[in-house]
Design a protein around this motif. Structure first.
Motif, PDB file in Angstrom:
ATOM      1  N   ASN A   9       0.933  -1.180  -0.012  1.00 14.65           N
ATOM      2  CA  ASN A   9       0.076   0.113  -0.034  1.00 14.65           C
ATOM      3  C   ASN A   9       0.901   1.259   0.105  1.00 14.65           C
ATOM      4  O   ASN A   9       2.075   1.217   0.258  1.00 14.65           O
ATOM      5  N   GLY A  10       0.126   2.392   0.000  1.00 13.95           N
ATOM      6  CA  GLY A  10       0.857   3.791  -0.275  1.00 13.95           C
ATOM      7  C   GLY A  10       1.809   3.934   1.007  1.00 13.95           C
ATOM      8  O   GLY A  10       2.898   4.581   1.014  1.00 13.95           O
ATOM      9  N   LYS A  11       1.271   3.491   2.099  1.00  9.45           N
ATOM     10  CA  LYS A  11       1.994   3.908   3.515  1.00  9.45           C
ATOM     11  C   LYS A  11       3.262   2.963   3.481  1.00  9.45           C
ATOM     12  O   LYS A  11       4.474   3.824   3.933  1.00  9.45           O
ATOM     13  N   LYS A  12       3.240   1.893   3.255  1.00  8.09           N
ATOM     14  CA  LYS A  12       4.582   1.043   2.853  1.00  8.09           C
ATOM     15  C   LYS A  12       5.461   1.597   1.771  1.00  8.09           C
ATOM     16  O   LYS A  12       6.702   1.487   2.216  1.00  8.09           O
ATOM     17  N   ALA A  13       4.907   2.027   0.932  1.00  9.86           N
ATOM     18  CA  ALA A  13       5.791   2.416  -0.385  1.00  9.86           C
ATOM     19  C   ALA A  13       6.457   3.734   0.283  1.00  9.86           C
ATOM     20  O   ALA A  13       7.615   3.865  -0.149  1.00  9.86           O
ATOM     21  N   LEU A  14       5.791   4.849   1.044  1.00  7.19           N
ATOM     22  CA  LEU A  14       6.418   5.959   1.547  1.00  7.19           C
ATOM     23  C   LEU A  14       7.636   5.385   2.511  1.00  7.19           C
ATOM     24  O   LEU A  14       8.771   6.137   2.381  1.00  7.19           O
ATOM     25  N   GLU A  15       7.280   4.645   3.381  1.00  8.02           N
ATOM     26  CA  GLU A  15       8.441   3.864   4.070  1.00  8.02           C
ATOM     27  C   GLU A  15       9.718   3.442   3.394  1.00  8.02           C
ATOM     28  O   GLU A  15      10.700   3.643   3.802  1.00  8.02           O
ATOM     29  N   PHE A  16       9.280   2.802   2.292  1.00  9.80           N
ATOM     30  CA  PHE A  16      10.226   2.300   1.495  1.00  9.80           C
ATOM     31  C   PHE A  16      11.112   3.250   0.662  1.00  9.80           C
ATOM     32  O   PHE A  16      12.300   3.427   0.724  1.00  9.80           O
ATOM     33  N   LEU A  17      10.398   4.366   0.280  1.00  7.00           N
ATOM     34  CA  LEU A  17      11.144   5.553  -0.376  1.00  7.00           C
ATOM     35  C   LEU A  17      12.109   6.191   0.453  1.00  7.00           C
ATOM     36  O   LEU A  17      13.031   6.843  -0.083  1.00  7.00           O
ATOM     37  N   GLU A  18      11.633   6.174   1.758  1.00  6.94           N
ATOM     38  CA  GLU A  18      12.707   6.860   2.713  1.00  6.94           C
ATOM     39  C   GLU A  18      14.069   6.172   2.728  1.00  6.94           C
ATOM     40  O   GLU A  18      15.183   6.911   2.997  1.00  6.94           O
TER      41      GLU A  18
END
Length: 335
Positions: free
Chosen positions: A35-44
């Motif tokens: 999901n988008g939340k996990k995507a933001l964590e990944f991108l960090e």
């Protein structure tokens, strides 16, 4: 180019990874999340060039992810890969800056190479346009600092500082080194060399401090060169902004003839003495209106404008709105 796959359906993620010939077109799948939340964590933690994302996902959907990335990771591009075969969704995705919108329903495996080829071409074109726009913006920024008008006009300085704050430290440093080398040549002083600083904020603080010292020196009557001389004139205008200011009086302050002063003033500041005085009067009017201690009519009268309609017209030309609208905008601005 590194790719992140975002879809709440694990089989869909694995299928997309397996069916696409990523390597042939220079792509590398860096990871996949649900999901988008996990995507933001990944991108960090992981640099990614393109995110392939579904729209409908728990916690944070694809559109919300795009919005968050525009703030936190503006260099990341998006491809929407969704079951929604809806033109409205496609339009929204493209309007938000997505490279492409692919329908899972109508997508055929034999289209994979064509799709990846198109996405790569769009990514390269977008990157090229962004670089050209960045180069154009940096050139405008450099021209602004090289013009020297910021030394004499506070509003131009603030505008340049605001634009420079959005630039990278390396670009800002290059611009400042070049512009201060130009200043050094004009002033004949080695102390105008720009120091090595770590952040854009530190650079801007140093520039403002340097400018402050110019004014401290010039008001003591130290006219060692044209920059100090015309900085004194700018200070003189601001100190007498409520008076009727004449070019010959300003020229007399620094011992120049009327004709030489007129030509040199425009060369240094980028505008005529008459226009400079008007700009300073409007800036003083804006300060008084924003302060709330005077009515717009009183401010206009104090600055020598008996014709209020003419004053309002001049103010609108400088600030893009009528004085009353400016007062309301400042009053309603949250602190």
């Amino acid at each position: 180019m590194k790719v992140l796959i975002v879809d709440d359906d694990k089989l869909a993620r694995q299928g997309l990874i397996a069916v696409m010939n990523w390597e042939k077109y220079g792509f590398e799948v860096a990871g996949d999340v649900q999901n988008g939340k996990k995507a933001l964590e990944f991108l960090e933690k992981h640099p990614v060039d393109i995110v392939f994302t579904d729209i409908d996902m728990p916690e944070m959907d694809g559109f919300q992810l795009m919005q968050q990335c525009q703030k936190k990771h503006p260099s990341v591009s998006f491809v929407i890969f969704s079951v929604y075969e809806n033109f409205r969704y496609a339009q929204a995705a493209i309007r938000m800056g997505a490279l492409d919108y692919i329908s899972k329903i109508s997508f055929e495996p034999d289209e994979c190479e064509q799709v990846l080829g198109q996405i790569r071409a769009k990514f390269e074109k977008t990157g090229r346009q962004a670089r050209e726009e960045d180069d154009k913006d940096l050139k405008a920024l450099e021209d602004g600092w090289m013009s020297l008008s910021w030394i004499f006009d506070e509003r131009r300085l603030e505008g340049l500082c605001k634009d420079t704050a959005a630039a990278g430290a390396r670009s800002a440093e290059r611009i400042f080194i070049k512009s201060f080398h130009n200043l050094q040549m004009m002033m004949g002083k080695e102390e105008n060399e720009f120091p090595s600083l770590d952040s854009v904020g530190e650079m801007l603080a140093w520039v403002k401090e340097w400018r402050g010292k110019v004014y401290e020196r010039c008001v003591r009557g130290k006219y060692e060169n044209d920059i100090y001389s015309f900085a004194f004139v700018a200070a003189y205008v601001r100190m007498h902004v409520c008076e009727t200011l004449k070019l010959e009086d300003a020229a007399r302050q620094i011992g120049m003839s009327r004709s030489y002063f007129s030509a040199k003033f425009k060369e240094m500041t980028g505008e005529t003495f008459h226009n400079f005085v008007i700009r300073q009067k409007m800036q003083e009017a804006a300060r008084r209106i924003a302060g709330g201690k005077q009515t717009v009519t009183q401010a206009a009268s104090d600055l020598g404008y008996d014709n209020f309609h003419y004053f309002a017209k001049v103010f609108a030309k400088e600030y893009g709105c009528m004085p009353s609208d400016y007062r309301n905008s400042v009053k309603n601005c949250p602190i």
